[in-house]
Design an enzyme around this catalytic site. Structure first.
Site, PDB file in Angstrom:
ATOM      1  N   TYR A 111       0.817  -1.213   0.000  1.00  0.00           N
ATOM      2  CA  TYR A 111       0.000   0.000   0.000  1.00  0.00           C
ATOM      3  C   TYR A 111       0.854   1.267   0.000  1.00  0.00           C
ATOM      4  CZ  TYR A 111      -4.123  -2.858   1.082  1.00  0.00           C
ATOM      5  OH  TYR A 111      -5.136  -3.780   1.060  1.00  0.00           O
TER       6      TYR A 111
ATOM      7  N   LYS B  12       3.006 -15.250   2.295  1.00  0.00           N
ATOM      8  CA  LYS B  12       2.912 -15.997   1.035  1.00  0.00           C
ATOM      9  C   LYS B  12       4.349 -16.321   0.625  1.00  0.00           C
ATOM     10  CE  LYS B  12       0.453 -17.597  -2.418  1.00  0.00           C
ATOM     11  NZ  LYS B  12      -0.357 -18.815  -2.262  1.00  0.00           N
TER      12      LYS B  12
ATOM     13  N   ASP C  96      -3.561 -17.951   1.623  1.00  0.00           N
ATOM     14  CA  ASP C  96      -4.732 -18.611   1.026  1.00  0.00           C
ATOM     15  C   ASP C  96      -5.295 -19.652   1.988  1.00  0.00           C
ATOM     16  OD1 ASP C  96      -2.247 -19.761   0.609  1.00  0.00           O
ATOM     17  OD2 ASP C  96      -2.687 -20.547  -1.373  1.00  0.00           O
TER      18      ASP C  96
ATOM     19  N   ASP D 260      -5.531  -6.488   5.888  1.00  0.00           N
ATOM     20  CA  ASP D 260      -6.710  -5.734   5.461  1.00  0.00           C
ATOM     21  C   ASP D 260      -7.823  -6.718   5.082  1.00  0.00           C
ATOM     22  OD1 ASP D 260      -8.370  -3.755   4.570  1.00  0.00           O
ATOM     23  OD2 ASP D 260      -7.225  -3.253   2.777  1.00  0.00           O
TER      24      ASP D 260
ATOM     25  N   ASP E  45     -11.235  -8.116   7.611  1.00  0.00           N
ATOM     26  CA  ASP E  45     -12.633  -7.957   7.195  1.00  0.00           C
ATOM     27  C   ASP E  45     -13.347  -9.306   7.178  1.00  0.00           C
ATOM     28  OD1 ASP E  45     -12.551  -5.250   6.988  1.00  0.00           O
ATOM     29  OD2 ASP E  45     -13.373  -5.178   4.951  1.00  0.00           O
TER      30      ASP E  45
END
Ligand code: NAD
Length: 354
Positions: free
Chosen positions: A140, A190, A222, A246, A250
């Site tokens: 980001y 990852k 994942d 992020d 959620d």
């Protein structure tokens, strides 16, 4: 005295922070913490008064405080403003100005609300996890290109960069938090594909050597996304980078069944900031029906993480548990057979349960 800056913001932010301050004042009477409150504006409310979503003066006041309690910002009225004047710019300004490098989001499934969860009760019952998300680094904030031509074809790109100190800082916080919880950290990355994730995993393993009492495991993102809905009970503290955090936070936030009940903490180098995860809910603002529990639980996190008052934080959490167990429900979590209450009424009940 311990100075708390309260930033109600827009929409229901005004109502829910008023509730949280009432609860904090009641807790202060009981536990003698010496709380002092001061108010500042942010978001649309600040834009209307000062022509900017966050003034330098408000940011300075936050820097000098012991903690910041934030409501929410945003509303249709300000949606067409240029980007730098929009309410959400206040959040980025505070994140940057206070060096808020970690976001902590607990997800707890309340037995009384288990049927509001979209997952089967037997899967989610007893879940109590905390996501520690790195907030100021990674993709980001890395270099990016909005558009360029390569061999005559338009492309765009973003870059994931993490340094060792950035990973160490967030990892230490996750381990320290796990020590006051159930002593388990799951690091999510990852590392099978990304170089920045491989460094992440190496640094997490190094930091873990200083916390022999905390159990560490690693998951690829994942698999973590799957495990969160398959078996959320397995998690205590999850630590991860900005983008994975992020998305996963959620995903985790819906497990509990109500957005109105979810608190969060953003831990800073200077001052930390506490806010519910929901927005300013313009559709119900001013109606006196907003659920203040997410903000009240955020205030409890402020007591725990900024003022080291686990006793007072626990008292608030117990008071909310009792309020729910006694059958009181705001409109967002109301179902037949329970007692429907508004914002002020439920606040009063929580205060009486302290
Ligand atoms: P929202 O979270 O404000 O509302 C989503 C839905 O949940 C609405 O139906 C709302 O009524 C309900 N809801 C939310 N909080 C509630 C509570 N405490 N009690 C009862 N019901 C509640 O999200 P949105 O509608 O997408 O966004 C509204 C505004 O909030 C937008 O301007 C958005 O940019 C802003 N926003 C701000 C923040 C923040 O300040 N941190 C976060 C998210 C959205």
């Amino acid at each position: 005295m311990k100075k708390i800056i309260v930033i109600p913001g827009d929409g229901i932010g005004q109502e829910i922070t008023a509730s949280a301050v009432k609860v904090l004042k009641k807790v202060d009477e009981k536990f003698n913490i010496g709380l002092e409150f001061d108010y500042r504006d942010a978001g649309g409310t600040s834009y209307e008064k000062f022509g900017t979503p966050l003034t330098d003066e408000a940011l300075d006041a936050c820097k000098k405080a012991d903690g910041v309690l934030f409501g929410a910002v945003g509303g249709k009225k300000w949606d067409s403003l240029p980007v730098h004047l929009r309410p959400e710019k206040a959040i980025f300004g505070l994140r940057k100005g206070l060096g808020l490098f970690a976001n902590l989001r607990p997800t707890k499934v309340y037995p009384e609300l288990i049927n509001s969860s979209p997952l089967k009760p037997e899967l989610v019952g007893g879940s109590d996890l905390l996501i520690v998300r790195e907030l100021v680094g990674g993709i980001y904030f890395g270099p990016r290109c909005e558009s360029e031509l390569k061999d005559g074809v338009e492309q765009a790109w973003d870059t994931e960069i993490y340094s060792v100190p950035e990973i160490e800082r967030i990892t230490k916080l996750a381990f320290e938090t796990a020590k006051i919880r159930r002593g388990k950290v799951t690091s999510v990355d990852k590392a099978n594909v990304l170089a920045a994730s491989r460094l992440w995993r190496k640094v997490v393993n190094d930091v873990a050597k200083n916390f022999p009492d905390v159990e560490l495991s690693h998951l690829y993102v994942d698999n973590a996304a799957m495990q969160l809905v398959l078996n959320p009970k397995q998690f205590d503290v999850i630590v991860t980078n900005n983008i994975f955090g992020d998305i996963l936070s959620d995903e985790a936030s819906v497990i509990g069944g109500s957005i109105g009940l979810m608190p969060s903490a953003s831990i800073g180098e200077l001052t930390s900031l506490y806010e519910p995860i929901h927005g300013s809910a313009p559709d119900i603002a001013g109606k006196g029906i907003a659920n203040p529990m997410g903000t009240i639980l955020s205030a409890a996190m402020l007591l725990r993480y900024s003022l080291n008052r686990d006793d007072a934080a626990q008292a608030i959490e117990n008071a909310i548990d009792k309020t729910l167990a006694d059958g009181y429900r705001t409109a967002d979590i109301f179902t037949d057979g329970f007692k429907r209450v508004g914002t002020d009424e439920v606040t009063e009940i929580i205060c009486n349960n302290l």
